[in-house]
Write an enzyme that holds these catalytic residues in place. Sequence first.
Site, PDB file in Angstrom:
ATOM      1  CG  ASN A   7     -14.180  57.078  45.562  1.00 18.16           C
ATOM      2  OD1 ASN A   7     -13.370  57.509  46.392  1.00 18.16           O
ATOM      3  ND2 ASN A   7     -14.203  57.500  44.320  1.00 18.16           N
ATOM      4  NE  ARG A  90     -10.132  56.847  43.509  1.00 15.38           N
ATOM      5  CZ  ARG A  90     -10.060  58.159  43.570  1.00 15.38           C
ATOM      6  NH1 ARG A  90     -10.922  58.840  44.272  1.00 15.38           N
ATOM      7  NH2 ARG A  90      -9.124  58.810  42.917  1.00 15.38           N
ATOM      8  CG  HIS A 179      -6.635  60.143  36.940  1.00 19.46           C
ATOM      9  ND1 HIS A 179      -6.115  61.280  36.390  1.00 19.46           N
ATOM     10  CD2 HIS A 179      -7.601  60.549  37.806  1.00 19.46           C
ATOM     11  CE1 HIS A 179      -6.733  62.338  36.888  1.00 19.46           C
ATOM     12  NE2 HIS A 179      -7.638  61.920  37.755  1.00 19.46           N
ATOM     13  CG  ASN A 208     -12.321  69.786  38.231  1.00 18.58           C
ATOM     14  OD1 ASN A 208     -11.989  70.721  37.497  1.00 18.58           O
ATOM     15  ND2 ASN A 208     -12.688  69.944  39.474  1.00 18.58           N
ATOM     16  NE  ARG A 238      -5.260  68.467  41.844  1.00 21.64           N
ATOM     17  CZ  ARG A 238      -5.842  67.294  41.598  1.00 21.64           C
ATOM     18  NH1 ARG A 238      -5.643  66.670  40.447  1.00 21.64           N
ATOM     19  NH2 ARG A 238      -6.610  66.726  42.501  1.00 21.64           N
ATOM     20  NE  ARG A 282     -20.183  71.327  31.746  1.00 25.32           N
ATOM     21  CZ  ARG A 282     -20.645  70.450  32.624  1.00 25.32           C
ATOM     22  NH1 ARG A 282     -21.704  69.740  32.336  1.00 25.32           N
ATOM     23  NH2 ARG A 282     -20.045  70.268  33.783  1.00 25.32           N
ATOM     24  N   GLY A 328     -14.801  63.464  32.134  1.00 24.39           N
ATOM     25  CA  GLY A 328     -15.747  64.534  31.802  1.00 24.39           C
ATOM     26  C   GLY A 328     -15.458  65.278  30.506  1.00 24.39           C
ATOM     27  CD  GLU A 382     -11.786  56.323  38.010  1.00 24.93           C
ATOM     28  OE1 GLU A 382     -10.790  56.565  38.690  1.00 24.93           O
ATOM     29  OE2 GLU A 382     -12.608  57.201  37.692  1.00 24.93           O
TER      30      GLU A 382
HETATM   31  P1  ADP Z   1     -13.617  64.775  38.244  1.00 27.81           P
HETATM   32  O1  ADP Z   1     -14.083  63.344  38.406  1.00 27.81           O
HETATM   33  O2  ADP Z   1     -12.135  64.933  38.136  1.00 27.81           O
HETATM   34  O3  ADP Z   1     -14.269  65.757  39.177  1.00 27.81           O
HETATM   35  P2  ADP Z   1     -15.033  64.659  35.697  1.00 27.81           P
HETATM   36  O4  ADP Z   1     -14.364  63.550  34.986  1.00 27.81           O
HETATM   37  O5  ADP Z   1     -16.423  64.444  36.201  1.00 27.81           O
HETATM   38  O6  ADP Z   1     -14.117  65.275  36.824  1.00 27.81           O
HETATM   39  O7  ADP Z   1     -15.062  65.930  34.706  1.00 27.81           O
HETATM   40  C1  ADP Z   1     -15.667  67.127  35.077  1.00 27.81           C
HETATM   41  C2  ADP Z   1     -15.321  68.189  34.038  1.00 27.81           C
HETATM   42  O8  ADP Z   1     -15.722  67.741  32.738  1.00 27.81           O
HETATM   43  C3  ADP Z   1     -16.085  69.500  34.239  1.00 27.81           C
HETATM   44  O9  ADP Z   1     -15.404  70.346  35.137  1.00 27.81           O
HETATM   45  C4  ADP Z   1     -16.081  70.073  32.834  1.00 27.81           C
HETATM   46  O10 ADP Z   1     -14.893  70.826  32.638  1.00 27.81           O
HETATM   47  C5  ADP Z   1     -16.026  68.862  31.922  1.00 27.81           C
HETATM   48  N1  ADP Z   1     -17.281  68.589  31.218  1.00 27.81           N
HETATM   49  C6  ADP Z   1     -18.344  67.883  31.633  1.00 27.81           C
HETATM   50  N2  ADP Z   1     -19.312  67.867  30.699  1.00 27.81           N
HETATM   51  C7  ADP Z   1     -18.858  68.590  29.655  1.00 27.81           C
HETATM   52  C8  ADP Z   1     -19.373  68.970  28.367  1.00 27.81           C
HETATM   53  N3  ADP Z   1     -20.566  68.581  27.973  1.00 27.81           N
HETATM   54  N4  ADP Z   1     -18.597  69.731  27.568  1.00 27.81           N
HETATM   55  C9  ADP Z   1     -17.377  70.134  27.970  1.00 27.81           C
HETATM   56  N5  ADP Z   1     -16.820  69.812  29.158  1.00 27.81           N
HETATM   57  C10 ADP Z   1     -17.544  69.062  29.971  1.00 27.81           C
END
Ligand code: ADP
Length: 413
Positions: A7, A90, A179, A208, A238, A282, A328, A382
Amino acid sequence: MKILVINTGSSSLKYQLLEMEGEKLLSKGLVERIGSEGSSVTYTIRGEKNKFQKDILNHTDAIKVVFELLTDPENGVIKSIKEVDAVGHRVVHAGERYSGSVLITDDVVNALEECSFFAPLHNPPNIKGIKACLEVLPEVPMVGVFDTAFHQTMPDYAYMYALPYELYEKYRIRRYGFHGTSHRYVSQVAVDLLGKKNSKIITCHLGNGASVCAVKDGISVDTSMGHTPTGGLIMGTRCGDIDPALIPILENVEHLTAKQIDDIMNKKSGMLGVSGISNDFRDLEDALHNGNRRAKLALEMFDYRLKKFIGEYTIILGGLDALVFTAGIGENDPETRYEACKGLEFLGLYLDEEKNSSIKGELAEISLPESKVKVYVIPTNEELMIARDTKEIIESKKKKNKSGFEVGELQEA
Ligand code: ADP
């Protein structure tokens, strides 16, 4: 069969090497800051995490470093790169060209280059990754797995924008959705958990970047992101859906160019823009518990928008069997899951609040046994989906080579 999943971003390359027998992860890693000072490699082999700095000039160099690590005589997981049977890539945008994963040929690379028009930030680095692998591994078959492909089943009345039809004809301006590999993976797991093929599922990929998808009988019928990933839900940075007429207004009042407005909408908006604190849930929840008004507002806006999509999609699906949370936030944040489910008892959805509060990053059913609508937390994967697609395509190619027919193709008597 060993499959390498790649990726690539503009300055990064993530990889995973999987043994498909038993679907075991052999090694994974991330090369960062490719082409600039301070490039680094973080990798995990046999459960141990390591990091080192090294100058990495381009994506081809990055792939070479990955192979050195994988075949390292002391710590490597394979003896030679010949052990890699195939590579799965990907790729973000395949426009209307591909509704599923495909074996990469010169024609496919050309088609993806054409699709860079749709995703100028994402497709060019993805193509760089493919070309780098072709250079280092010219004999190894490669498969492209596209973020947009799963949503190609949306009906036209769901994917068209009410702009002049000629703009669709000329530029293919329409909703594509993203996604897709994640929505496909978690919806397949949910179908298995439900134990029925004919199902109505809403999958919430909340990271995110965030999107919601309505999945009917295993196929995507609508999704929240649009022509680009900026549309739909409110995200980390965004804005999601906004009134489109705000764009020329911003241009006038703030004297901004299209590029500057695009930057604001993608990098300075969403949870970060509203709260002024962070894009990370968080931090925002900490701020909320400390009485910060704008963090509270941002979280309330996120929950409200998510709930609107869940409502819309329940209606278009004609009911709901399962609501799925992933990525996340979806996997780790009980508060967001609680807010999304609150007040949905009229649908027959009853959240097990205690179970919900205890689940972080693991597969779980978090609805009460009497709940008509099941609520699941399903960690997305993924890379595994990309590896599975790659294996399937390589195996069907081998069968085709033997019989001279595509698998599933009718053979005339
Ligand atoms: P991406 O792949 O789009 O960068 P992720 O799926 O890794 O994003 O998600 C990241 C986001 O998940 C972080 O910015 C945060 O907002 C959220 N996150 C991660 N761990 C936690 C947690 N323990 N509690 C709340 N939110 C969390």
